[in-house]
Enzyme design. Structure first.
Site, PDB file in Angstrom:
ATOM      1  N   ASP A   1       9.109   5.357 -14.404  1.00  0.00           N
ATOM      2  CA  ASP A   1       8.880   6.589 -15.169  1.00  0.00           C
ATOM      3  C   ASP A   1      10.190   7.137 -15.719  1.00  0.00           C
ATOM      4  O   ASP A   1      10.321   7.415 -16.920  1.00  0.00           O
ATOM      5  CB  ASP A   1       8.230   7.653 -14.280  1.00  0.00           C
ATOM      6  CG  ASP A   1       6.820   7.300 -13.843  1.00  0.00           C
ATOM      7  OD1 ASP A   1       5.879   7.783 -14.478  1.00  0.00           O
ATOM      8  OD2 ASP A   1       6.671   6.542 -12.866  1.00  0.00           O
TER       9      ASP A   1
ATOM     10  N   THR B   1       0.415   6.060 -13.116  1.00  0.00           N
ATOM     11  CA  THR B   1       1.410   5.562 -12.158  1.00  0.00           C
ATOM     12  C   THR B   1       0.747   4.921 -10.951  1.00  0.00           C
ATOM     13  O   THR B   1       1.244   3.929 -10.403  1.00  0.00           O
ATOM     14  CB  THR B   1       2.360   6.690 -11.721  1.00  0.00           C
ATOM     15  OG1 THR B   1       2.989   7.245 -12.885  1.00  0.00           O
ATOM     16  CG2 THR B   1       3.439   6.166 -10.794  1.00  0.00           C
TER      17      THR B   1
ATOM     18  N   LYS C   1     -14.667  12.317 -19.833  1.00  0.00           N
ATOM     19  CA  LYS C   1     -13.900  12.909 -18.736  1.00  0.00           C
ATOM     20  C   LYS C   1     -14.204  14.397 -18.665  1.00  0.00           C
ATOM     21  O   LYS C   1     -14.032  15.122 -19.643  1.00  0.00           O
ATOM     22  CB  LYS C   1     -12.402  12.694 -18.915  1.00  0.00           C
ATOM     23  CG  LYS C   1     -11.596  13.273 -17.753  1.00  0.00           C
ATOM     24  CD  LYS C   1     -10.107  13.097 -17.920  1.00  0.00           C
ATOM     25  CE  LYS C   1      -9.373  13.668 -16.713  1.00  0.00           C
ATOM     26  NZ  LYS C   1      -7.891  13.610 -16.887  1.00  0.00           N
TER      27      LYS C   1
ATOM     28  N   ASP D   1      -1.147  12.882 -22.137  1.00  0.00           N
ATOM     29  CA  ASP D   1      -2.181  12.007 -21.591  1.00  0.00           C
ATOM     30  C   ASP D   1      -3.233  11.611 -22.629  1.00  0.00           C
ATOM     31  O   ASP D   1      -4.143  10.837 -22.309  1.00  0.00           O
ATOM     32  CB  ASP D   1      -2.893  12.692 -20.417  1.00  0.00           C
ATOM     33  CG  ASP D   1      -2.027  12.768 -19.173  1.00  0.00           C
ATOM     34  OD1 ASP D   1      -1.243  11.836 -18.948  1.00  0.00           O
ATOM     35  OD2 ASP D   1      -2.136  13.767 -18.436  1.00  0.00           O
TER      36      ASP D   1
END
Length: 382
Positions: A55, A152, A307, A319
């Site tokens: 990251d 992640t 979602k 995102d």
């Protein structure tokens, strides 16, 4: 690449995401080959989500490249990570690992058609590059939006993850690039998710998983493209075997495949399952980490992504920005659950979001889902 609006921005963005994919693959494969616990290379953020050397290293690399090409004084970057953990006195070894990873990556920049530094970056320069990504975006100006490793948890499990880079101009996403290192250029790349399994070490390190891809689009072009990742001593020569991608033509819910997040912490799986039943979806959903869900819609491997966040969770622009544009230019539709366009003009969060996010391959499926949401919402416990 044709001389067109945002041509340079798109070219640099695609190349730097390729470079970032190379970095991430190297880090992920190293962890898996060595069967490392990775505890010394992974930290927890305030929300208990993990952050890794990949990251920080990707964020530093992308920040440095964008600043070199467009001038640090002209570049506004909105990104997920900060330097607080790395800059602490007890994180010297972690910082040194990140700096080494960044320099190893930037040494390969010419292979991707990018300028690299004349000498290795120092610790202070890497910290500066990461901390430079402190913009809060807004309704005016140009802002790069970066999620250095989206998903992640997927990255740590040897599963799907993405490097996402977008350019927002006056509140609208105008360039979107998604790097998907573990998403093969063939449709079979998501099949194992029907069993919700983690990718095995042998599969990840096999040739079929070496492929991966980078998808990209420019607003208003009506086109979205996919390039394979390069391997070994190959060089990125434009257009790098690029293929145009389009959403699926399926509009029958019984034949449609849907995607949803893997983690239950920020998504209401039970409401999504009930909604799928009411719409007439029959196939088991693909539970996929990261913005690879948008990639699956864009290239026709799935038809629907739904979602619905749990109460208190706020969606962040990094995102969604790159994935939303790619789906739209590939012919798809993305709105909130009220049928309204997503608003990227109000800072780091998708403020004003109506209940959830719906991405579909076309308007017919989209309209059926929106109608079902309005019909079933009052009876849900979301």
């Amino acid at each position: 690449m044709e001389e067109e609006i945002y041509a340079k921005e798109l070219d640099v963005a695609v190349r730097v995401v390729h470079l970032a994919c190379s970095l991430c693959r190297r880090v992920q494969e190293g962890l898996i080959k060595e069967n490392r616990d990775a505890g010394d290379l992974v930290k927890s953020k305030d929300d208990n989500s993990p952050v890794t050397i990949a990251d920080w290293s990707v964020q530093a690399t992308v920040s440095w490249v964008l600043s070199e090409y467009f001038g640090s004084q002209n570049v506004s970057i909105v990104a997920e990570e900060d330097v607080q953990t790395l800059a602490s006195p007890d994180a010297t070894n972690l910082l040194n690992t990140v700096v080494s990873t960044v320099n190893e990556c930037l040494a390969e920049a010419p292979k991707f058609g990018l300028k690299g530094p004349k000498e290795n970056l120092r610790n202070s320069q890497v910290l500066e590059a990461i901390s430079r990504c402190n913009s809060t975006s807004g309704p005016t100006g140009r802002h790069w939006v970066l999620d250095p490793v989206d998903g992640t948890l997927g990255f740590l499990r040897g599963d799907q993850y993405a490097i996402a880079l977008a350019l927002i101009k006056d509140g609208e996403v105008v360039v979107g690039v998604l790097g998907c290192p573990n998403y093969t250029t063939r449709k079979e790349g998501l099949n194992y998710h029907h069993q919700n399994q983690t990718v095995s070490k042998s599969l990840l390190l096999s040739h079929s998983w070496d492929e991966g891809c980078v998808m990209y689009a420019r607003k208003g072009s009506g086109e979205a493209w996919m390039q394979p990742l390069i391997n070994g001593d190959e060089k990125l020569e434009w257009p790098n075997s690029a293929k145009q991608i389009r959403v699926s033509s399926i509009d029958d819910p019984a034949q449609a495949t849907s995607c949803e997040p893997v983690e239950r912490a920020n998504s209401n799986h039970s409401f999504t399952a009930g909604l799928a039943l009411s719409v007439g979806l029959r196939k088991q959903p693909l539970r996929v980490h990261s913005m690879v869900k948008y990639a699956a819609i864009a290239r026709g491997d799935a038809e629907i992504f739904m979602k619905f966040a749990r109460a208190g969770y706020k969606e962040k622009i990094w995102d969604h920005a790159a994935g939303v544009l790619i789906v739209q230019e590939a012919g798809g539709v993305v709105t909130d659950a009220g049928g309204h366009p997503l608003d990227f003009s109000r800072g780091v969060y998708l403020e004003g979001l109506d209940r959830g996010i719906i991405a579909c391959c076309g308007p017919k499926l989209h309209d059926r889902i929106i109608a079902a949401i309005f019909a079933s919402w009052d009876s849900s416990n979301l």
